[in-house]
Design an enzyme around this catalytic site. Structure first.
Site, PDB file in Angstrom:
ATOM      1  CG  ASP A  10      66.943   4.333  21.278  1.00  0.00           C
ATOM      2  OD1 ASP A  10      68.144   3.974  21.245  1.00  0.00           O
ATOM      3  OD2 ASP A  10      66.372   4.670  22.318  1.00  0.00           O
ATOM      4  CB  ILE A  11      71.316   2.051  18.052  1.00  0.00           C
ATOM      5  CG1 ILE A  11      71.991   0.847  17.384  1.00  0.00           C
ATOM      6  CG2 ILE A  11      72.131   2.583  19.234  1.00  0.00           C
ATOM      7  CD1 ILE A  11      73.247   1.186  16.617  1.00  0.00           C
ATOM      8  N   GLY A  32      75.488  11.643  23.686  1.00  0.00           N
ATOM      9  CA  GLY A  32      74.935  11.085  22.449  1.00  0.00           C
ATOM     10  C   GLY A  32      74.604   9.616  22.562  1.00  0.00           C
ATOM     11  CG  ASP A  34      79.788   6.446  24.646  1.00  0.00           C
ATOM     12  OD1 ASP A  34      79.556   5.297  25.049  1.00  0.00           O
ATOM     13  OD2 ASP A  34      80.866   7.037  24.826  1.00  0.00           O
ATOM     14  CB  SER A 117      82.313  10.741  13.085  1.00  0.00           C
ATOM     15  OG  SER A 117      83.415  10.164  13.751  1.00  0.00           O
ATOM     16  CB  THR A 118      77.217  12.448  11.543  1.00  0.00           C
ATOM     17  OG1 THR A 118      76.173  11.645  12.123  1.00  0.00           O
ATOM     18  CG2 THR A 118      77.942  11.676  10.466  1.00  0.00           C
ATOM     19  N   GLY A 119      77.567  13.347  14.984  1.00  0.00           N
ATOM     20  CA  GLY A 119      76.918  14.102  16.058  1.00  0.00           C
ATOM     21  C   GLY A 119      77.900  15.099  16.639  1.00  0.00           C
ATOM     22  CE1 TYR A 121      83.987  13.205  19.808  1.00  0.00           C
ATOM     23  CE2 TYR A 121      84.514  11.175  18.665  1.00  0.00           C
ATOM     24  CZ  TYR A 121      84.515  11.931  19.813  1.00  0.00           C
ATOM     25  OH  TYR A 121      85.073  11.417  20.966  1.00  0.00           O
TER      26      TYR A 121
HETATM   27  P1  ADP Z   1      79.912  11.137  17.619  1.00  0.00           P
HETATM   28  O1  ADP Z   1      80.630  11.615  18.839  1.00  0.00           O
HETATM   29  O2  ADP Z   1      80.588   9.944  16.981  1.00  0.00           O
HETATM   30  O3  ADP Z   1      79.594  12.226  16.664  1.00  0.00           O
HETATM   31  P2  ADP Z   1      77.131  11.122  18.657  1.00  0.00           P
HETATM   32  O4  ADP Z   1      76.561  10.168  19.630  1.00  0.00           O
HETATM   33  O5  ADP Z   1      77.256  12.535  19.065  1.00  0.00           O
HETATM   34  O6  ADP Z   1      78.553  10.495  18.221  1.00  0.00           O
HETATM   35  O7  ADP Z   1      76.293  11.088  17.319  1.00  0.00           O
HETATM   36  C1  ADP Z   1      76.329  10.040  16.385  1.00  0.00           C
HETATM   37  C2  ADP Z   1      74.933   9.838  15.816  1.00  0.00           C
HETATM   38  O8  ADP Z   1      74.174   9.047  16.746  1.00  0.00           O
HETATM   39  C3  ADP Z   1      74.120  11.120  15.606  1.00  0.00           C
HETATM   40  O9  ADP Z   1      73.417  11.009  14.373  1.00  0.00           O
HETATM   41  C4  ADP Z   1      73.130  11.095  16.778  1.00  0.00           C
HETATM   42  O10 ADP Z   1      71.919  11.775  16.455  1.00  0.00           O
HETATM   43  C5  ADP Z   1      72.886   9.608  16.873  1.00  0.00           C
HETATM   44  N1  ADP Z   1      72.254   9.087  18.103  1.00  0.00           N
HETATM   45  C6  ADP Z   1      72.147   9.635  19.336  1.00  0.00           C
HETATM   46  N2  ADP Z   1      71.479   8.792  20.156  1.00  0.00           N
HETATM   47  C7  ADP Z   1      71.150   7.689  19.421  1.00  0.00           C
HETATM   48  C8  ADP Z   1      70.454   6.462  19.671  1.00  0.00           C
HETATM   49  N3  ADP Z   1      69.939   6.191  20.874  1.00  0.00           N
HETATM   50  N4  ADP Z   1      70.313   5.559  18.651  1.00  0.00           N
HETATM   51  C9  ADP Z   1      70.841   5.810  17.431  1.00  0.00           C
HETATM   52  N5  ADP Z   1      71.511   6.939  17.131  1.00  0.00           N
HETATM   53  C10 ADP Z   1      71.669   7.856  18.103  1.00  0.00           C
END
Ligand code: ADP
Length: 169
Positions: A10-11, A32, A34, A117-119, A121
């Site tokens: 988890d970032i 996501g 963000d 972008s891989t979630g 988007y």
């Molecule tokens: P985008 O709109 O750019 O696609 P998302 O947030 O939907 O962004 O997804 C981007 C990536 O971040 C996906 O692989 C998602 O699983 C991942 N993600 C979601 N929450 C977290 C987190 N807390 N830490 C790291 N990665 C995350």
């Protein structure tokens, strides 16, 4: 010595100089990663983001990290996948390059990225991973401040895709 690491996690919990937020162009929060970053940083992050007047796709803007363990958050709106003929590749490359240039300017030694972008988007994962690892290695080979870059993958599928891309680059 410079290094690139791919981890699952988890970032919002990673202690680095800067984490990257896969934001949207409003910079006013979303779902996501963000949403997770805004929740963990606290409301002051949104207050600062409101002063930035948004951000174009592929560009990047920096804020403080507030309650996060990271000192800074670098916000970058990734491209929304629209089939591949709307400059998605170039725009995703711009995201990584512009974030790393800002990190360098703010003298960050350690930077963590989510899979931009891989979630929501829907950028194809293998293609996004290949673009990311190439941009990151290219940048690391010439950076002066940035010493360590961590790709923080939220699930196994994402981590495997980045490991595969990193092995064949
Ligand atoms: P985008 O709109 O750019 O696609 P998302 O947030 O939907 O962004 O997804 C981007 C990536 O971040 C996906 O692989 C998602 O699983 C991942 N993600 C979601 N929450 C977290 C987190 N807390 N830490 C790291 N990665 C995350």
């Amino acid at each position: 010595m410079k290094s690139f690491k791919i981890i699952k996690g988890d970032i919002t919990t990673v202690k680095v100089d800067a984490i990257v937020n896969a934001a949207n162009t409003s910079l006013l929060g979303g779902g996501g990663v963000d949403g997770a970053i805004h929740r963990a940083a606290g409301p002051e992050l949104l207050d600062e983001c409101r002063t930035l007047n948004g951000c174009a796709t592929g560009e990047a803007k920096i804020t403080k990290g507030y309650k996060l363990p990271a000192k800074f958050v670098i916000h970058t709106p990734g491209p929304i996948w629209q089939g591949g003929h709307h400059h998605e590749t170039r725009l995703l490359r711009n995201c990584y390059e512009n974030c790393l240039e800002l990190a360098e300017e703010y003298k960050c030694q350690t930077v963590a990225f989510p899979s931009i972008s891989t979630g929501i988007y829907h950028f194809p994962l293998d293609q996004a991973a290949s673009i990311a690892v190439r941009c990151i290695h290219k940048f690391l080979s010439r950076s002066e401040q940035v010493k360590q870059i961590i790709m923080v993958c939220f699930d196994d599928r994402t981590k495997e895709a980045y490991e595969k891309a990193n092995a064949v680059r």
